[in-house]
Write a protein that holds these residues in place. Structure first.
Motif, PDB file in Angstrom:
ATOM      1  N   CYS B 154       1.351   4.143  -8.214  1.00 13.69           N
ATOM      2  CA  CYS B 154       2.064   3.145  -9.011  1.00 13.69           C
ATOM      3  C   CYS B 154       2.258   1.899  -8.155  1.00 13.69           C
ATOM      4  O   CYS B 154       2.008   1.925  -6.961  1.00 13.69           O
ATOM      5  N   THR B 155       2.697   0.824  -8.790  1.00 13.74           N
ATOM      6  CA  THR B 155       2.827  -0.481  -8.104  1.00 13.74           C
ATOM      7  C   THR B 155       1.554  -0.743  -7.301  1.00 13.74           C
ATOM      8  O   THR B 155       1.563  -0.775  -6.079  1.00 13.74           O
ATOM      9  N   GLN B 164      -3.860  -9.183   4.275  1.00 10.46           N
ATOM     10  CA  GLN B 164      -2.815  -9.465   5.269  1.00 10.46           C
ATOM     11  C   GLN B 164      -3.474  -9.953   6.562  1.00 10.46           C
ATOM     12  O   GLN B 164      -4.683  -9.876   6.735  1.00 10.46           O
ATOM     13  N   PHE B 170      -2.887  -6.113   0.806  1.00  9.92           N
ATOM     14  CA  PHE B 170      -1.432  -6.181   0.673  1.00  9.92           C
ATOM     15  C   PHE B 170      -0.908  -5.029  -0.190  1.00  9.92           C
ATOM     16  O   PHE B 170      -1.493  -4.708  -1.220  1.00  9.92           O
ATOM     17  N   ASP B 171       0.172  -4.418   0.241  1.00  6.58           N
ATOM     18  CA  ASP B 171       0.811  -3.362  -0.540  1.00  6.58           C
ATOM     19  C   ASP B 171       2.304  -3.646  -0.637  1.00  6.58           C
ATOM     20  O   ASP B 171       3.005  -3.690   0.373  1.00  6.58           O
ATOM     21  N   MET B 172       2.764  -3.833  -1.850  1.00  8.68           N
ATOM     22  CA  MET B 172       4.176  -4.154  -2.087  1.00  8.68           C
ATOM     23  C   MET B 172       5.101  -3.033  -1.615  1.00  8.68           C
ATOM     24  O   MET B 172       6.249  -3.280  -1.259  1.00  8.68           O
ATOM     25  N   LEU B 173       4.603  -1.784  -1.624  1.00  9.62           N
ATOM     26  CA  LEU B 173       5.453  -0.661  -1.235  1.00  9.62           C
ATOM     27  C   LEU B 173       5.220  -0.234   0.216  1.00  9.62           C
ATOM     28  O   LEU B 173       5.804   0.757   0.657  1.00  9.62           O
ATOM     29  N   ALA B 174       4.360  -0.930   0.943  1.00 11.07           N
ATOM     30  CA  ALA B 174       4.112  -0.653   2.368  1.00 11.07           C
ATOM     31  C   ALA B 174       3.766   0.829   2.605  1.00 11.07           C
ATOM     32  O   ALA B 174       4.360   1.473   3.449  1.00 11.07           O
ATOM     33  N   GLU B 177      -0.031   1.375   7.005  1.00  9.67           N
ATOM     34  CA  GLU B 177       0.215   0.398   8.075  1.00  9.67           C
ATOM     35  C   GLU B 177      -0.886   0.510   9.123  1.00  9.67           C
ATOM     36  O   GLU B 177      -1.497   1.570   9.286  1.00  9.67           O
ATOM     37  N   VAL B 187       2.061   6.083   5.589  1.00  9.35           N
ATOM     38  CA  VAL B 187       3.437   6.453   5.921  1.00  9.35           C
ATOM     39  C   VAL B 187       4.205   6.904   4.678  1.00  9.35           C
ATOM     40  O   VAL B 187       5.323   7.383   4.769  1.00  9.35           O
ATOM     41  N   LYS B 188       3.561   6.707   3.506  1.00  8.72           N
ATOM     42  CA  LYS B 188       4.181   7.146   2.247  1.00  8.72           C
ATOM     43  C   LYS B 188       3.090   7.768   1.390  1.00  8.72           C
ATOM     44  O   LYS B 188       1.901   7.479   1.593  1.00  8.72           O
ATOM     45  N   VAL B 191       2.859   7.399  -4.434  1.00 10.41           N
ATOM     46  CA  VAL B 191       3.857   6.724  -5.281  1.00 10.41           C
ATOM     47  C   VAL B 191       4.973   6.067  -4.468  1.00 10.41           C
ATOM     48  O   VAL B 191       5.889   5.502  -5.027  1.00 10.41           O
ATOM     49  N   GLY B 192       4.900   6.150  -3.139  1.00  5.74           N
ATOM     50  CA  GLY B 192       5.867   5.437  -2.307  1.00  5.74           C
ATOM     51  C   GLY B 192       6.969   6.292  -1.722  1.00  5.74           C
ATOM     52  O   GLY B 192       7.956   5.761  -1.204  1.00  5.74           O
ATOM     53  N   ILE B 193       6.852   7.610  -1.789  1.00  9.88           N
ATOM     54  CA  ILE B 193       7.860   8.488  -1.168  1.00  9.88           C
ATOM     55  C   ILE B 193       7.495   8.667   0.310  1.00  9.88           C
ATOM     56  O   ILE B 193       6.356   9.047   0.622  1.00  9.88           O
ATOM     57  N   PRO B 194       8.422   8.354   1.233  1.00 11.77           N
ATOM     58  CA  PRO B 194       8.090   8.432   2.663  1.00 11.77           C
ATOM     59  C   PRO B 194       7.639   9.836   3.073  1.00 11.77           C
ATOM     60  O   PRO B 194       8.171  10.837   2.600  1.00 11.77           O
TER      61      PRO B 194
END
Lengths: 164, 255
Positions: B154-155, B164, B170-174, B177, B187-188, B191-194
């Motif tokens: 998502c996102t 970058q 570019f990733d809005m949710l980082a 890295e 690092v996630k 869906v953005g869960i660390p």
């Protein structure tokens, strides 16, 4: 921040080939601010949310985007976007070369500088809804998104340029 | 003579790469472990049992059906796995794959898969153990450059944005890295869960390498018409014109 001038102000947009890291953006803005003739600065780019906005992880904090600060002159602003474009209003066209030199010193990749109209000078309907029929300081017109909060997204810098 | 599919016309490197993607004849560039792929996908913990939505087909007693006798179920379908997904975003800056070619690859080479094509992202849905295998193929092969492609459930936006400073999309949710060692780390999850630990997926390709491996026609790399200044357009463009003409005039039905 503002110095009165007889010459016609000019607006330019700096468009780097890549998005800027916060430290590169800070260095570039420092250099630009030290060069002469800057009236207004606007930075723009994709949003850096503080928490996941959608999906199963909605609400999870994004630690990487916290505590990003830009300091300029005597003000500090929270950096909420990945810096992709910088809009400037300069006192006159002769200051463009100073900005170009600042970009060349700071940016490790190519960039373009274009002269264009970035900030409107007449009140729009959105401005009217937000500020009323009279704006205290017309310099804020066109500087921030109509929905943005002036206190969070806008900083008035003093005239003590270069002292920082 | 046995029929040999041609997949895609043209002699440009982009045409060749598109044929490779569609045919599934892909070069393996890296080996990301099954556990790492499962971790990034985020649907189940590595090593955990597969949750199921129905009993294994062998225990269900299927009706007498000629199609069921003809088609062998995939391992995930046979075991009754859930339907799960993996979704990739690919940068327009010469990423090796683009949504349509991930979908062509999925539709042609993956059994029991449902590829979905969107403007800047591509999703494949399948039974859980099947999609894990398909995702691993995508991540290990030349379809993926770890800096320009990333798994984003998502996102997803990033496809059409500038890169970058470190050359990553570019990733809005980082979610990813660039490490100090030049390797890219998730690092996630998608869906953005660390994640509990960073997942190393290796180094990104050089600009010259992605320009060679891309399936994207670009005016600053390989244009759609082939070499600039050539007397004739590449066959890829001629074939497209041909299809467009047939479709426009007769809707593919020259009666």
């Amino acid at each position: 921040m503002v110095t009165k001038s007889d010459t016609e102000p000019v607006q330019i947009e700096i468009f780097p080939r890549r998005f800027l890291n916060p430290d590169t953006a800070q260095r570039l803005l420092d250099e630009i601010y030290r060069s002469e003739g800057v009236l207004r600065i606007m930075i723009q780019g994709p949003n850096l949310p503080r928490e996941v906005p959608y999906g199963p992880a909605k609400g999870t904090p994004i630690e990487e985007h916290k505590n990003l600060l830009l300091t300029l002159g005597d003000q500090a602003l929270e950096l909420k976007v990945k810096v992709g474009r910088i809009g400037l209003e300069l006192e006159s066209e002769e200051h463009i070369e100073g900005v170009r030199a600042a970009c060349e010193r700071t940016l490790p990749f190519s960039f373009s500088i274009k002269k264009r109209k970035l900030f409107h000078n007449k009140l729009t309907v959105s401005d009217y809804a937000k500020y009323g029929s009279k704006v205290e300081d017309e310099r804020i017109l066109g500087l921030v998104d109509p929905k943005a909060k002036k206190e969070k997204n806008l900083a008035m810098l003093s005239d003590s340029r270069g002292d920082s | 003579m046995a029929y040999k599919p041609q997949f895609y016309p043209g002699t440009t490197s982009v045409g060749v790469n598109r044929r490779k993607h569609m045919s599934g004849d892909l070069e393996k560039l890296r080996d990301i472990s099954d556990a790492d792929v499962v971790t990034i996908m985020g649907h189940r913990a590595p090593g955990a049992d597969y949750p199921s939505t129905h009993p294994p087909l062998a225990e269900m007693g299927e009706p007498d059906c000629p199609i069921r006798q003809l088609v062998e179920p995939t391992p995930g379908a046979a075991a009754g796995d859930r339907i799960r997904y993996s979704q990739f975003a690919d940068s327009m800056y010469n990423a090796p794959a683009i949504p349509y070619w991930r979908s062509y690859w999925g539709a042609i080479n993956c059994r029991g898969a449902d590829p979905g094509t969107l403007s800047g992202r591509q999703i494949i849905e399948a039974r859980e153990r099947d999609i894990e295998q398909y995702t691993k193929v995508q991540m290990d092969s030349e379809m993926t450059d770890v800096a320009l492609c990333s798994m984003r459930g998502c996102t997803v936006h990033g496809h059409s944005l500038r890169l970058q400073e470190d050359g990553m999309m570019f990733d809005m949710l980082a979610r990813t890295e660039m490490g100090a060692d030049g390797n890219v780390y998730y690092v996630k999850d998608q869906v953005g869960i660390p994640l509990d630990r960073k997942v190393n997926v290796g180094k990104g390709m050089s600009e010259a390498e992605v320009a060679k491996r891309t399936t994207i026609f670009r005016h600053d790399n390989i244009p759609f018409g082939g070499a600039q200044g050539a007397r004739k357009f590449d066959e890829g463009l001629i074939a497209l014109h041909h299809m467009w003409e047939r479709r426009s005039k007769w809707g593919y039905r020259p009666e």
